[in-house]
Scaffold this active site. Sequence first.
Site, PDB file in Angstrom:
ATOM      1  N   HIS A   8      -7.876  44.966 -46.746  1.00  0.00           N
ATOM      2  CA  HIS A   8      -7.524  45.070 -48.170  1.00  0.00           C
ATOM      3  C   HIS A   8      -8.649  44.467 -49.097  1.00  0.00           C
ATOM      4  O   HIS A   8      -9.342  43.949 -48.649  1.00  0.00           O
ATOM      5  CB  HIS A   8      -6.222  44.391 -48.714  1.00  0.00           C
ATOM      6  N   GLU A  76      -1.054  41.333 -41.573  1.00  0.00           N
ATOM      7  CA  GLU A  76      -2.032  40.287 -41.209  1.00  0.00           C
ATOM      8  C   GLU A  76      -1.372  39.154 -40.379  1.00  0.00           C
ATOM      9  O   GLU A  76      -0.376  38.976 -40.564  1.00  0.00           O
ATOM     10  CB  GLU A  76      -3.231  39.874 -42.277  1.00  0.00           C
TER      11      GLU A  76
END
Length: 128
Positions: A8, A76
């Site tokens: 990201h 994550e």
Amino acid sequence: MRILLIRHGRQNSPLCNVDVPLAEEGRRQAELLGERLAGKQIDAVWSSNLIRAVETADIINEKLNVERVIREELKEISFGDMEGLSDEVIADRYEDFLRARSKMEKDLTYPGGENAYDVLARTLPVMR
């Protein structure tokens, strides 16, 4: 099949793994990547459900206009007890763990969180 793994864009918080939107710089990073990927043969854009991941993927997909998939399992690694803490607090409170982790001798589990094996066990079935 080829899978591109993309992190990201820059988030707007200095705290560890908090679910926040992108900073302006992160939105620009996603825009630039979308422009770079435009015209490539990409079939779908997948992301986790974290705000910063969704926002990054959506901005990229503005240029691609392909199938969009959001899956919680793609988050994550969980930093467990470190989540929401500043780098300074983490360095102080988890000094021993960080020292052991920096040696990269084994797959250490974050205190109260996950290790790399846990992430693979969670994400690989989704990616398959």
